[in-house]
Motif scaffolding. Sequence first.
Motif, mmCIF file in Angstrom:
data_model
loop_
_atom_site.group_PDB
_atom_site.id
_atom_site.type_symbol
_atom_site.label_atom_id
_atom_site.label_comp_id
_atom_site.label_asym_id
_atom_site.label_seq_id
_atom_site.Cartn_x
_atom_site.Cartn_y
_atom_site.Cartn_z
ATOM 1 N N PRO A 105 0.808 -1.216 0.000
ATOM 2 C CA PRO A 105 0.000 0.000 0.000
ATOM 3 C C PRO A 105 0.844 1.270 0.000
ATOM 4 C CG PRO A 105 -0.078 -1.068 2.145
ATOM 5 C CD PRO A 105 0.618 -2.013 1.213
ATOM 6 N N GLY A 106 0.311 2.303 -0.699
ATOM 7 C CA GLY A 106 0.953 3.604 -0.702
ATOM 8 C C GLY A 106 0.128 4.611 0.070
ATOM 9 N N ARG A 107 -0.831 5.217 -0.610
ATOM 10 C CA ARG A 107 -1.680 6.223 0.040
ATOM 11 C C ARG A 107 -3.089 6.079 -0.509
ATOM 12 N NH1 ARG A 107 -2.180 9.853 -4.133
ATOM 13 N NH2 ARG A 107 -0.453 9.899 -5.614
ATOM 14 N N SER A 108 -4.047 6.641 0.214
ATOM 15 C CA SER A 108 -5.419 6.641 -0.296
ATOM 16 C C SER A 108 -5.464 7.470 -1.565
ATOM 17 C CB SER A 108 -6.382 7.209 0.744
ATOM 18 O OG SER A 108 -6.025 8.535 1.068
ATOM 19 N N LYS A 109 -6.279 7.059 -2.511
ATOM 20 C CA LYS A 109 -6.296 7.689 -3.833
ATOM 21 C C LYS A 109 -7.119 8.971 -3.825
ATOM 22 C CE LYS A 109 -5.728 8.134 -8.264
ATOM 23 N NZ LYS A 109 -4.482 8.717 -8.748
ATOM 24 N N GLU A 110 -6.482 10.064 -4.292
ATOM 25 C CA GLU A 110 -7.210 11.315 -4.403
ATOM 26 C C GLU A 110 -8.187 11.285 -5.571
ATOM 27 O OE1 GLU A 110 -3.925 11.158 -4.236
ATOM 28 O OE2 GLU A 110 -3.127 12.521 -2.729
ATOM 29 N N THR A 111 -9.184 12.151 -5.500
ATOM 30 C CA THR A 111 -10.099 12.364 -6.619
ATOM 31 C C THR A 111 -9.789 13.715 -7.241
ATOM 32 O OG1 THR A 111 -11.767 13.437 -5.240
ATOM 33 C CG2 THR A 111 -11.873 11.034 -5.422
ATOM 34 N N ALA A 112 -10.436 14.008 -8.362
ATOM 35 C CA ALA A 112 -10.197 15.282 -9.033
ATOM 36 C C ALA A 112 -10.501 16.465 -8.120
ATOM 37 C CB ALA A 112 -11.036 15.361 -10.309
ATOM 38 N N THR A 113 -11.523 16.311 -7.266
ATOM 39 C CA THR A 113 -11.883 17.393 -6.347
ATOM 40 C C THR A 113 -10.733 17.718 -5.397
ATOM 41 O OG1 THR A 113 -14.177 16.691 -6.443
ATOM 42 C CG2 THR A 113 -13.564 18.152 -4.632
ATOM 43 N N ASP A 114 -10.006 16.693 -4.970
ATOM 44 C CA ASP A 114 -8.901 16.905 -4.041
ATOM 45 C C ASP A 114 -7.806 17.784 -4.642
ATOM 46 O OD1 ASP A 114 -9.987 15.250 -2.002
ATOM 47 O OD2 ASP A 114 -9.302 13.477 -3.098
ATOM 48 N N TYR A 115 -7.676 17.757 -5.961
ATOM 49 C CA TYR A 115 -6.624 18.523 -6.609
ATOM 50 C C TYR A 115 -7.012 19.977 -6.877
ATOM 51 C CZ TYR A 115 -4.104 14.144 -7.455
ATOM 52 O OH TYR A 115 -3.415 12.976 -7.313
ATOM 53 N N ARG A 116 -8.265 20.334 -6.681
ATOM 54 C CA ARG A 116 -8.730 21.716 -6.847
ATOM 55 C C ARG A 116 -8.244 22.322 -8.179
ATOM 56 N NH1 ARG A 116 -6.296 24.875 -3.670
ATOM 57 N NH2 ARG A 116 -4.733 23.400 -2.917
ATOM 58 N N TYR A 117 -8.563 21.638 -9.262
ATOM 59 C CA TYR A 117 -8.179 22.129 -10.590
ATOM 60 C C TYR A 117 -8.808 23.494 -10.864
ATOM 61 C CZ TYR A 117 -6.481 17.519 -12.195
ATOM 62 O OH TYR A 117 -5.784 16.347 -12.384
ATOM 63 N N PHE A 118 -8.047 24.368 -11.529
ATOM 64 C CA PHE A 118 -8.639 25.571 -12.116
ATOM 65 C C PHE A 118 -7.778 25.989 -13.299
ATOM 66 C CE2 PHE A 118 -5.836 27.229 -8.770
ATOM 67 C CZ PHE A 118 -5.118 28.218 -9.432
ATOM 68 N N PRO A 119 -8.327 26.728 -14.276
ATOM 69 C CA PRO A 119 -7.570 27.088 -15.476
ATOM 70 C C PRO A 119 -6.299 27.854 -15.130
ATOM 71 C CG PRO A 119 -9.895 27.500 -15.794
ATOM 72 C CD PRO A 119 -9.730 27.166 -14.348
ATOM 73 N N GLU A 120 -5.219 27.526 -15.826
ATOM 74 C CA GLU A 120 -3.933 28.198 -15.625
ATOM 75 C C GLU A 120 -4.015 29.638 -16.147
ATOM 76 O OE1 GLU A 120 -0.876 29.733 -14.835
ATOM 77 O OE2 GLU A 120 -0.549 27.611 -14.334
ATOM 78 N N PRO A 121 -3.899 30.622 -15.247
ATOM 79 C CA PRO A 121 -4.081 32.020 -15.681
ATOM 80 C C PRO A 121 -2.901 32.600 -16.454
ATOM 81 C CG PRO A 121 -3.531 31.932 -13.348
ATOM 82 C CD PRO A 121 -3.693 30.505 -13.791
ATOM 83 N N ASP A 122 -1.729 31.949 -16.394
ATOM 84 C CA ASP A 122 -0.535 32.514 -17.016
ATOM 85 C C ASP A 122 -0.243 31.952 -18.407
ATOM 86 O OD1 ASP A 122 -0.048 34.143 -14.833
ATOM 87 O OD2 ASP A 122 1.226 32.662 -13.829
#
Length: 498
Positions: A281-298
Amino acid sequence: MTITLPPYEDVTARFEPVIGLETHVELGTRTKMFCGCPTGFGAEPNTQVCPVCLGLPGSLPVANAAAIEATIRIGLALNCTIASWCRFARKNYFYPDMPKNFQTSQYDEPLCTDGYLDVEVDGRPVRIDIERVHLEEDTGKTLHVGGATGRIHGATESLVDYNRAGIPLVEIVTRPIPGTGADAPAVARAYVTELRDVIRVLGVSDVRMEQGSLRCDVNTSLNRPGDQWGTRTETKNVNSLRSVERAVRAEMLRQAAVLDAGERIVQETRHFHEETGDTRPGRSKETATDYRYFPEPDLVPLAPDPEWVARLKTELPELPRVHRARLQQAWGLSDLDMQAVLNAGAVELIERTVAAGSSPEGARKWWLGELARRANEAGVDLSTVGATPADVAELQSLVDAGRLNDKLARTVLEGVLAGEGTPSEVMAARGLEVVSDTGALGAAVDEAIAANPDVAAKIREGKVAAAGVLVGAVMKTTRGQADAKAVRELILSRLGVQ
């Protein structure tokens, strides 16, 4: 929890596996994805970095045009639709190997979507659906020291090298692959093998798994027939084709044992251990929500010109499946013979051996015979067994010239694999060349005839098949170095048989 692994055949009789693969390919661009830092492998740690790839305040990224083109070419080779408009996003997570504390990637608007790659397993075609091919930047590399395993658990300290951070990275994600049954491990390996060959022929990456330029995450779940798909686990960073197959098999066995014990499968990342052949085992698997995606402004969005994309498609090289079909015809192989070459991962090795001067038959004999056996015994891929195509071509040329017989050639090959030099050098150093001079063989032939008068009498009476006994005696005396054909002719001549 201690579990007892059931037999593999029992698992595949009671459960249906579903697999999926996420493959990361480091592109072979001269500079990084969003800055001008070089990308050469093996530089001193933290010498190929700048304010942009370190994420220092005030630094601004600029997208690498060569990386964008390479990603589109990969997408086209995988029969994907190329987006007319897409953009980058920030994937936020806080790991020490990500200096910016976010990764510039693509989320809901990838560059390439809805493709497929066809593979074959034991002559059966399998279509692997590709969900997406997107472009991002690689992370740095963490080295855990002071422990026995090289992992963070038990280590006394960790070192981070950011040279790799920011290198263009293409992620190729399949859709779930059900219905493969007992062949699931082999299908996973066949897919990664074919994908590696496609990318290599495109010339956009060296796809060297041992250096990390091709890394594979393997998703595996089990369900009983008719039930919904089970909870998946993700085995991270599997670093060889053989290990891809072993990792799927190991997870199928482990998950079956957990389910048999009445426990539930935890969605998590796991690590494959080469030495033991199991996953931990490594770690519990994150979901997309956990990564807090948002468009790259730069970074501005990407809008590939359709005419440019169409031109790139016409410029694609001959892809591996087409190439293999042409080689099969040129080598005169049946479908079954070509499948054996493909299963052994020997297509390129045989092709390079033929290019170095061997006949297709000779090249195939060595790579699928003695070398495949040694690779299996050592538990390594055929390409890393220790002999090069040039070595094999030279070895076969010595056999073809009558300077080695098959037995001596195998002994010479042992020396080559032991690092003693080229086949010619090993043959000379060990004194293994075939003796074909009749003068040098005369004494051994006379000795064999004298020691076997009954056999000699039979030969004089016309029973020439008995000459094999005397040939064997001479071969034993000369430690296998006599030319068997020359010995037979000399025996018959000595005994007055035409």
